[in-house]
Design a protein around this motif. Structure first.
Motif, mmCIF file in Angstrom:
data_model
loop_
_atom_site.group_PDB
_atom_site.id
_atom_site.type_symbol
_atom_site.label_atom_id
_atom_site.label_comp_id
_atom_site.label_asym_id
_atom_site.label_seq_id
_atom_site.Cartn_x
_atom_site.Cartn_y
_atom_site.Cartn_z
ATOM 1 N N ASN A 26 0.837 -1.189 0.000
ATOM 2 C CA ASN A 26 0.000 0.000 0.000
ATOM 3 C C ASN A 26 0.881 1.251 0.000
ATOM 4 O O ASN A 26 1.733 1.394 0.862
ATOM 5 C CB ASN A 26 -0.890 -0.017 1.247
ATOM 6 C CG ASN A 26 -1.912 1.084 1.241
ATOM 7 O OD1 ASN A 26 -1.959 1.902 0.332
ATOM 8 N ND2 ASN A 26 -2.736 1.102 2.258
ATOM 9 N N PRO A 27 0.700 2.180 -0.948
ATOM 10 C CA PRO A 27 1.550 3.374 -0.974
ATOM 11 C C PRO A 27 1.248 4.339 0.163
ATOM 12 O O PRO A 27 2.030 5.227 0.451
ATOM 13 C CB PRO A 27 1.231 4.007 -2.326
ATOM 14 C CG PRO A 27 -0.154 3.577 -2.612
ATOM 15 C CD PRO A 27 -0.267 2.187 -2.038
ATOM 16 N N PHE A 28 0.105 4.175 0.829
ATOM 17 C CA PHE A 28 -0.280 5.087 1.896
ATOM 18 C C PHE A 28 0.061 4.534 3.268
ATOM 19 O O PHE A 28 -0.233 5.153 4.270
ATOM 20 C CB PHE A 28 -1.772 5.395 1.815
ATOM 21 C CG PHE A 28 -2.152 5.998 0.501
ATOM 22 C CD1 PHE A 28 -1.754 7.277 0.173
ATOM 23 C CD2 PHE A 28 -2.861 5.271 -0.425
ATOM 24 C CE1 PHE A 28 -2.076 7.830 -1.041
ATOM 25 C CE2 PHE A 28 -3.193 5.816 -1.646
ATOM 26 C CZ PHE A 28 -2.796 7.096 -1.957
ATOM 27 N N GLU A 29 0.650 3.353 3.314
ATOM 28 C CA GLU A 29 1.021 2.760 4.589
ATOM 29 C C GLU A 29 2.293 3.428 5.098
ATOM 30 O O GLU A 29 3.289 3.511 4.392
ATOM 31 C CB GLU A 29 1.262 1.264 4.413
ATOM 32 C CG GLU A 29 1.624 0.549 5.682
ATOM 33 C CD GLU A 29 1.878 -0.925 5.447
ATOM 34 O OE1 GLU A 29 2.119 -1.620 6.430
ATOM 35 O OE2 GLU A 29 1.839 -1.362 4.288
ATOM 36 N N ILE A 30 2.231 3.920 6.310
ATOM 37 C CA ILE A 30 3.386 4.576 6.906
ATOM 38 C C ILE A 30 4.203 3.503 7.612
ATOM 39 O O ILE A 30 3.742 2.886 8.568
ATOM 40 C CB ILE A 30 2.945 5.674 7.887
ATOM 41 C CG1 ILE A 30 2.141 6.734 7.143
ATOM 42 C CG2 ILE A 30 4.150 6.277 8.580
ATOM 43 C CD1 ILE A 30 1.508 7.762 8.042
ATOM 44 N N LYS A 31 5.410 3.297 7.125
ATOM 45 C CA LYS A 31 6.239 2.226 7.648
ATOM 46 C C LYS A 31 7.691 2.667 7.587
ATOM 47 O O LYS A 31 8.125 3.256 6.612
ATOM 48 C CB LYS A 31 6.022 0.977 6.795
ATOM 49 C CG LYS A 31 6.706 -0.250 7.284
ATOM 50 C CD LYS A 31 6.325 -1.421 6.396
ATOM 51 C CE LYS A 31 7.113 -2.638 6.794
ATOM 52 N NZ LYS A 31 6.817 -3.768 5.915
ATOM 53 N N HIS A 32 8.424 2.378 8.638
ATOM 54 C CA HIS A 32 9.838 2.713 8.680
ATOM 55 C C HIS A 32 10.603 1.742 7.800
ATOM 56 O O HIS A 32 10.229 0.574 7.676
ATOM 57 C CB HIS A 32 10.352 2.656 10.122
ATOM 58 C CG HIS A 32 11.642 3.362 10.318
ATOM 59 N ND1 HIS A 32 12.849 2.735 10.168
ATOM 60 C CD2 HIS A 32 11.939 4.639 10.629
ATOM 61 C CE1 HIS A 32 13.825 3.583 10.382
ATOM 62 N NE2 HIS A 32 13.300 4.752 10.669
ATOM 63 N N LYS A 33 11.677 2.178 7.189
ATOM 64 C CA LYS A 33 12.361 1.316 6.235
ATOM 65 C C LYS A 33 13.121 0.166 6.886
ATOM 66 O O LYS A 33 13.494 -0.782 6.215
ATOM 67 C CB LYS A 33 13.301 2.131 5.354
ATOM 68 C CG LYS A 33 14.428 2.823 6.074
ATOM 69 C CD LYS A 33 15.257 3.617 5.075
ATOM 70 C CE LYS A 33 16.324 4.415 5.756
ATOM 71 N NZ LYS A 33 17.114 5.172 4.791
ATOM 72 N N PHE A 34 13.337 0.209 8.200
ATOM 73 C CA PHE A 34 14.049 -0.875 8.872
ATOM 74 C C PHE A 34 13.122 -1.795 9.656
ATOM 75 O O PHE A 34 13.586 -2.659 10.388
ATOM 76 C CB PHE A 34 15.111 -0.309 9.815
ATOM 77 C CG PHE A 34 16.187 0.450 9.100
ATOM 78 C CD1 PHE A 34 16.983 -0.167 8.164
ATOM 79 C CD2 PHE A 34 16.386 1.788 9.363
ATOM 80 C CE1 PHE A 34 17.966 0.525 7.501
ATOM 81 C CE2 PHE A 34 17.366 2.492 8.709
ATOM 82 C CZ PHE A 34 18.168 1.854 7.761
ATOM 83 N N ASP A 35 11.810 -1.625 9.538
ATOM 84 C CA ASP A 35 10.871 -2.442 10.294
ATOM 85 C C ASP A 35 10.976 -3.925 9.950
ATOM 86 O O ASP A 35 10.716 -4.778 10.781
ATOM 87 C CB ASP A 35 9.433 -1.979 10.056
ATOM 88 C CG ASP A 35 9.114 -0.720 10.833
ATOM 89 O OD1 ASP A 35 9.952 -0.315 11.657
ATOM 90 O OD2 ASP A 35 8.032 -0.151 10.618
ATOM 91 N N ASP A 36 11.330 -4.246 8.710
ATOM 92 C CA ASP A 36 11.416 -5.646 8.310
ATOM 93 C C ASP A 36 12.584 -6.365 8.963
ATOM 94 O O ASP A 36 12.602 -7.586 9.040
ATOM 95 C CB ASP A 36 11.561 -5.753 6.787
ATOM 96 C CG ASP A 36 10.351 -5.194 6.065
ATOM 97 O OD1 ASP A 36 9.255 -5.200 6.665
ATOM 98 O OD2 ASP A 36 10.506 -4.752 4.910
ATOM 99 N N TYR A 37 13.577 -5.635 9.435
ATOM 100 C CA TYR A 37 14.786 -6.233 9.978
ATOM 101 C C TYR A 37 14.824 -6.221 11.501
ATOM 102 O O TYR A 37 15.777 -6.712 12.089
ATOM 103 C CB TYR A 37 16.018 -5.491 9.453
ATOM 104 C CG TYR A 37 16.030 -5.407 7.947
ATOM 105 C CD1 TYR A 37 16.306 -6.513 7.179
ATOM 106 C CD2 TYR A 37 15.744 -4.203 7.307
ATOM 107 C CE1 TYR A 37 16.301 -6.450 5.800
ATOM 108 C CE2 TYR A 37 15.743 -4.121 5.930
ATOM 109 C CZ TYR A 37 16.024 -5.245 5.187
ATOM 110 O OH TYR A 37 16.023 -5.175 3.823
#
Length: 95
Positions: A26-37
């Protein structure tokens, strides 16, 4: 509207006209770029599990220099705080 009730935010089902979803999410989802790690970012868990996740990240960090740097910075800040409040460090040393 009650005194203690919080107002709910409105939700809209808007999709952009020229949006092409190619596995990007989703382009509107606010997510930090390191959340996956990171494990410590996530749902609302208890205090004990948050501390355990943070300690696991600290232990399993492949870059050990960062851990050492964090510990040095924390020690310096603690010493500065003790200096500011005029703490007598001589109680830790025997005569």
């Amino acid at each position: 509207m009650g005194i203690l009730k919080l107002r709910k935010n409105k939700k809209f089902s808007y999709t952009p006209r020229y949006y092409d979803d190619k596995g990007q999410g989703n382009p509107f989802e606010i997510k930090h770029k390191f959340d996956d790690y990171r494990k410590s970012v996530g749902g609302n868990t208890g205090l004990k599990s948050k501390i355990n996740n943070a300690l696991d990240e600290l232990k399993n960090n492949p870059d050990k220099e960062v851990n050492r740097r964090v510990l040095i910075i924390a020690a310096v800040l603690i010493l500065v705080f003790l200096f500011i409040i005029d703490f007598d460090l001589s109680i830790f040393f025997s005569k």
